[in-house]
Design a protein around this motif. Structure first.
Motif, PDB file in Angstrom:
ATOM      1  N   ASP A  31       0.944  -0.773  -0.437  1.00  0.00           N
ATOM      2  CA  ASP A  31       0.083   0.054   0.044  1.00  0.00           C
ATOM      3  C   ASP A  31       0.967   1.185   0.440  1.00  0.00           C
ATOM      4  O   ASP A  31       1.580   1.818   0.721  1.00  0.00           O
ATOM      5  CB  ASP A  31      -0.814  -0.070   0.996  1.00  0.00           C
ATOM      6  N   VAL A  32       1.725   1.506  -1.519  1.00  0.00           N
ATOM      7  CA  VAL A  32       2.338   3.097  -1.489  1.00  0.00           C
ATOM      8  C   VAL A  32       1.349   4.254  -0.803  1.00  0.00           C
ATOM      9  O   VAL A  32       2.425   5.011  -0.176  1.00  0.00           O
ATOM     10  CB  VAL A  32       2.595   3.170  -2.476  1.00  0.00           C
ATOM     11  N   SER A  33       0.460   4.134  -0.600  1.00  0.00           N
ATOM     12  CA  SER A  33      -0.364   5.362  -0.039  1.00  0.00           C
ATOM     13  C   SER A  33       0.300   5.626   1.760  1.00  0.00           C
ATOM     14  O   SER A  33       0.286   6.674   2.178  1.00  0.00           O
ATOM     15  CB  SER A  33      -1.465   5.461  -0.034  1.00  0.00           C
ATOM     16  N   LYS A  34       0.336   4.900   1.879  1.00  0.00           N
ATOM     17  CA  LYS A  34       0.751   4.836   3.212  1.00  0.00           C
ATOM     18  C   LYS A  34       2.733   4.790   3.643  1.00  0.00           C
ATOM     19  O   LYS A  34       3.449   4.422   4.656  1.00  0.00           O
ATOM     20  CB  LYS A  34       0.502   3.514   4.145  1.00  0.00           C
ATOM     21  N   PHE A  35       3.438   5.150   2.474  1.00  0.00           N
ATOM     22  CA  PHE A  35       4.464   5.299   2.548  1.00  0.00           C
ATOM     23  C   PHE A  35       5.483   5.944   2.814  1.00  0.00           C
ATOM     24  O   PHE A  35       5.723   7.204   1.769  1.00  0.00           O
ATOM     25  CB  PHE A  35       5.784   4.351   1.296  1.00  0.00           C
ATOM     26  N   ILE A  65      12.874   7.694   5.609  1.00  0.00           N
ATOM     27  CA  ILE A  65      12.241   8.434   5.109  1.00  0.00           C
ATOM     28  C   ILE A  65      12.295   9.045   4.159  1.00  0.00           C
ATOM     29  O   ILE A  65      13.115   9.187   2.940  1.00  0.00           O
ATOM     30  CB  ILE A  65      12.216  10.008   5.958  1.00  0.00           C
ATOM     31  N   PHE A  66      10.746   8.634   3.487  1.00  0.00           N
ATOM     32  CA  PHE A  66      11.015   8.811   1.837  1.00  0.00           C
ATOM     33  C   PHE A  66      11.127  10.184   1.335  1.00  0.00           C
ATOM     34  O   PHE A  66      10.183  11.397   1.621  1.00  0.00           O
ATOM     35  CB  PHE A  66       9.449   8.514   1.235  1.00  0.00           C
ATOM     36  N   LEU A  67      11.405  10.671   0.362  1.00  0.00           N
ATOM     37  CA  LEU A  67      11.940  11.853  -0.200  1.00  0.00           C
ATOM     38  C   LEU A  67      10.445  12.168  -1.115  1.00  0.00           C
ATOM     39  O   LEU A  67       9.860  13.051  -1.252  1.00  0.00           O
ATOM     40  CB  LEU A  67      12.835  12.456  -1.007  1.00  0.00           C
ATOM     41  N   MET A  68      10.475  11.271  -2.041  1.00  0.00           N
ATOM     42  CA  MET A  68       9.554  10.851  -2.737  1.00  0.00           C
ATOM     43  C   MET A  68       9.411   8.977  -3.213  1.00  0.00           C
ATOM     44  O   MET A  68       9.834   8.264  -3.149  1.00  0.00           O
ATOM     45  CB  MET A  68      10.079  10.975  -3.907  1.00  0.00           C
ATOM     46  N   ALA A  69       8.017   8.595  -2.496  1.00  0.00           N
ATOM     47  CA  ALA A  69       7.469   7.228  -2.527  1.00  0.00           C
ATOM     48  C   ALA A  69       7.673   7.504  -4.311  1.00  0.00           C
ATOM     49  O   ALA A  69       6.562   7.722  -4.843  1.00  0.00           O
ATOM     50  CB  ALA A  69       6.557   6.709  -1.701  1.00  0.00           C
ATOM     51  N   GLY A  71       5.220   5.447  -6.831  1.00  0.00           N
ATOM     52  CA  GLY A  71       4.333   5.104  -6.900  1.00  0.00           C
ATOM     53  C   GLY A  71       3.433   6.392  -6.770  1.00  0.00           C
ATOM     54  O   GLY A  71       1.804   6.657  -7.231  1.00  0.00           O
ATOM     55  N   LYS A  72       4.686   7.203  -7.173  1.00  0.00           N
ATOM     56  CA  LYS A  72       3.634   8.725  -7.209  1.00  0.00           C
ATOM     57  C   LYS A  72       3.731   9.894  -7.901  1.00  0.00           C
ATOM     58  O   LYS A  72       4.542   9.185  -9.599  1.00  0.00           O
ATOM     59  CB  LYS A  72       3.744  10.150  -5.752  1.00  0.00           C
ATOM     60  N   SER A  73       4.656  10.794  -7.695  1.00  0.00           N
ATOM     61  CA  SER A  73       5.183  11.151  -8.697  1.00  0.00           C
ATOM     62  C   SER A  73       6.520  11.452 -10.057  1.00  0.00           C
ATOM     63  O   SER A  73       6.677  11.153 -10.868  1.00  0.00           O
ATOM     64  CB  SER A  73       5.797  13.754  -8.672  1.00  0.00           C
ATOM     65  N   TRP A  74       6.636  10.038  -9.825  1.00  0.00           N
ATOM     66  CA  TRP A  74       8.081   9.457 -10.153  1.00  0.00           C
ATOM     67  C   TRP A  74       8.060   7.957 -10.777  1.00  0.00           C
ATOM     68  O   TRP A  74       8.639   7.960 -11.364  1.00  0.00           O
ATOM     69  CB  TRP A  74       9.321   9.562  -9.279  1.00  0.00           C
ATOM     70  N   GLY A  75       6.350   8.043 -10.856  1.00  0.00           N
ATOM     71  CA  GLY A  75       5.772   6.953 -11.288  1.00  0.00           C
ATOM     72  C   GLY A  75       6.307   5.353 -10.499  1.00  0.00           C
ATOM     73  O   GLY A  75       5.930   5.670  -8.487  1.00  0.00           O
ATOM     74  N   PRO A  76       7.080   4.471 -10.507  1.00  0.00           N
ATOM     75  CA  PRO A  76       7.100   2.976  -9.528  1.00  0.00           C
ATOM     76  C   PRO A  76       8.079   3.494  -9.286  1.00  0.00           C
ATOM     77  O   PRO A  76       9.004   3.304  -8.123  1.00  0.00           O
ATOM     78  CB  PRO A  76       7.236   2.809 -10.960  1.00  0.00           C
ATOM     79  N   PHE A  77       8.529   4.819  -9.672  1.00  0.00           N
ATOM     80  CA  PHE A  77      10.315   5.443  -8.502  1.00  0.00           C
ATOM     81  C   PHE A  77       9.969   5.551  -7.656  1.00  0.00           C
ATOM     82  O   PHE A  77       9.304   7.090  -7.107  1.00  0.00           O
ATOM     83  CB  PHE A  77      11.530   5.903  -9.230  1.00  0.00           C
ATOM     84  N   GLY A  78      11.296   5.609  -6.423  1.00  0.00           N
ATOM     85  CA  GLY A  78      10.925   6.368  -5.075  1.00  0.00           C
ATOM     86  C   GLY A  78      12.535   6.698  -4.793  1.00  0.00           C
ATOM     87  O   GLY A  78      13.259   6.072  -4.744  1.00  0.00           O
ATOM     88  N   ALA A  79      12.543   7.279  -3.595  1.00  0.00           N
ATOM     89  CA  ALA A  79      13.942   7.869  -3.224  1.00  0.00           C
ATOM     90  C   ALA A  79      13.486   8.290  -1.843  1.00  0.00           C
ATOM     91  O   ALA A  79      12.767   8.820  -1.455  1.00  0.00           O
ATOM     92  CB  ALA A  79      14.791   9.125  -3.744  1.00  0.00           C
ATOM     93  N   PHE A 112       6.389  -5.186  -8.962  1.00  0.00           N
ATOM     94  CA  PHE A 112       5.350  -5.676  -9.790  1.00  0.00           C
ATOM     95  C   PHE A 112       4.426  -4.837  -7.828  1.00  0.00           C
ATOM     96  O   PHE A 112       5.151  -4.596  -6.630  1.00  0.00           O
ATOM     97  CB  PHE A 112       5.820  -6.956  -9.031  1.00  0.00           C
ATOM     98  N   PRO A 113       3.183  -4.514  -7.483  1.00  0.00           N
ATOM     99  CA  PRO A 113       2.761  -3.953  -6.439  1.00  0.00           C
ATOM    100  C   PRO A 113       3.446  -5.042  -5.582  1.00  0.00           C
ATOM    101  O   PRO A 113       2.818  -4.951  -4.658  1.00  0.00           O
ATOM    102  CB  PRO A 113       1.456  -4.674  -6.670  1.00  0.00           C
ATOM    103  N   SER A 114       3.803  -5.911  -5.426  1.00  0.00           N
ATOM    104  CA  SER A 114       4.159  -6.963  -4.409  1.00  0.00           C
ATOM    105  C   SER A 114       5.835  -7.067  -3.953  1.00  0.00           C
ATOM    106  O   SER A 114       6.470  -7.566  -3.149  1.00  0.00           O
ATOM    107  CB  SER A 114       3.903  -7.852  -4.057  1.00  0.00           C
ATOM    108  N   VAL A 115       6.192  -6.093  -5.193  1.00  0.00           N
ATOM    109  CA  VAL A 115       8.078  -6.289  -5.141  1.00  0.00           C
ATOM    110  C   VAL A 115       8.716  -4.889  -5.540  1.00  0.00           C
ATOM    111  O   VAL A 115       8.976  -4.519  -6.090  1.00  0.00           O
ATOM    112  CB  VAL A 115       8.355  -7.387  -6.537  1.00  0.00           C
ATOM    113  N   LEU A 116       9.272  -5.206  -4.512  1.00  0.00           N
ATOM    114  CA  LEU A 116       9.785  -3.415  -4.250  1.00  0.00           C
ATOM    115  C   LEU A 116      11.691  -3.542  -4.675  1.00  0.00           C
ATOM    116  O   LEU A 116      12.195  -4.692  -3.369  1.00  0.00           O
ATOM    117  CB  LEU A 116       9.692  -2.616  -2.915  1.00  0.00           C
ATOM    118  N   VAL A 117      12.512  -3.517  -5.797  1.00  0.00           N
ATOM    119  CA  VAL A 117      13.390  -3.609  -5.565  1.00  0.00           C
ATOM    120  C   VAL A 117      14.279  -1.982  -5.117  1.00  0.00           C
ATOM    121  O   VAL A 117      13.334  -1.320  -5.359  1.00  0.00           O
ATOM    122  CB  VAL A 117      14.060  -3.936  -7.444  1.00  0.00           C
ATOM    123  N   PHE A 118      15.644  -2.456  -4.759  1.00  0.00           N
ATOM    124  CA  PHE A 118      16.519  -0.924  -4.572  1.00  0.00           C
ATOM    125  C   PHE A 118      17.702  -1.062  -4.392  1.00  0.00           C
ATOM    126  O   PHE A 118      18.145  -2.380  -4.626  1.00  0.00           O
ATOM    127  CB  PHE A 118      16.176  -0.608  -3.455  1.00  0.00           C
TER     128      PHE A 118
END
Length: 193
Positions: A31-35, A65-69, A71-79, A112-118
């Motif tokens: 649930d990336v809305s809670k990230f 702490i997420f600078l950008m989660a 699934g938000k403005s960077w598409g599937p990417f986060g930092a 994928f909705p259940s896999v986050l690579v980093f």
């Protein structure tokens, strides 16, 4: 004794992950809305790359702490920014220990909705009390980089498996400055909130 106990514990975690992975990947989605932040605990086994053999059995508590989660403005990417501690028992000529912390930058991708690579990397400080010719000083700097995968167990809890390469040296503060390079395999849990 200590090496066998930690090695067996890490092996059990990896085997459990392999057995549970197929069912969990289909059953849970993040649930990336809670990230907004993350907290986690990893266990790691590391071994130096050259010189006298040193085995490290580590506990790695972390908070970020997420600078950008994702699934938000960077598409599937986060930092995110992550602070990770380390407490290790070292098996060398005698049993030793190390303690320190590392601020890191972590880039993630919701594959994928259940896999986050980093991928993650940073540089920290560490105090090492290990009796080995591979380590010259007790105070060192630790630039490091690694990659891994978080697999959703629930919408906010993930099984985390990662690889990390860590270099440890005194950055030229002292005349004697051998490199102490370690390859780590890590496994643990992450909670996103």
């Amino acid at each position: 004794m200590v090496r066998r106990m930690w090695g067996n514990g890490l092996m059990v975690m990896v085997l459990a992950a392999c057995m549970l992975l197929p069912a969990r990947v289909q059953g849970a989605e993040f649930d990336v809305s809670k990230f907004n932040q993350e907290v986690g605990l990893r266990f790691a086994y590391g071994r130096n790359t050259h010189g006298a053999t040193v085995n490290l059995y580590s506990l790695l508590p972390r908070w970020g702490i997420f600078l950008m989660a994702p699934g938000k403005s960077w598409g599937p990417f986060g930092a995110s920014l992550v602070i990770e501690g380390i407490a290790s028992i070292a098996g060398a000529e005698e049993v030793g220990f190390e303690m320190g912390f590392t601020p890191m930058v972590k880039f993630s991708c919701l594959l994928f909705p259940s896999v986050l690579v980093f991928i993650e990397g940073g540089a920290g400080i560490i105090s090492e009390s290990i009796n080995s010719p591979a380590i010259a000083h007790s105070f060192n700097f630790t630039p490091q980089v690694g990659a891994g995968v978080d697999i959703a167990l629930t919408p906010q809890v993930a099984l985390s498996v990662a690889y990390r390469f860590r270099h440890s040296s005194n950055a030229g503060i002292y005349k004697e400055n051998p490199a102490f390079n370690v390859n780590f395999i890590q496994a643990g849990l992450n909670y996103y909130y």
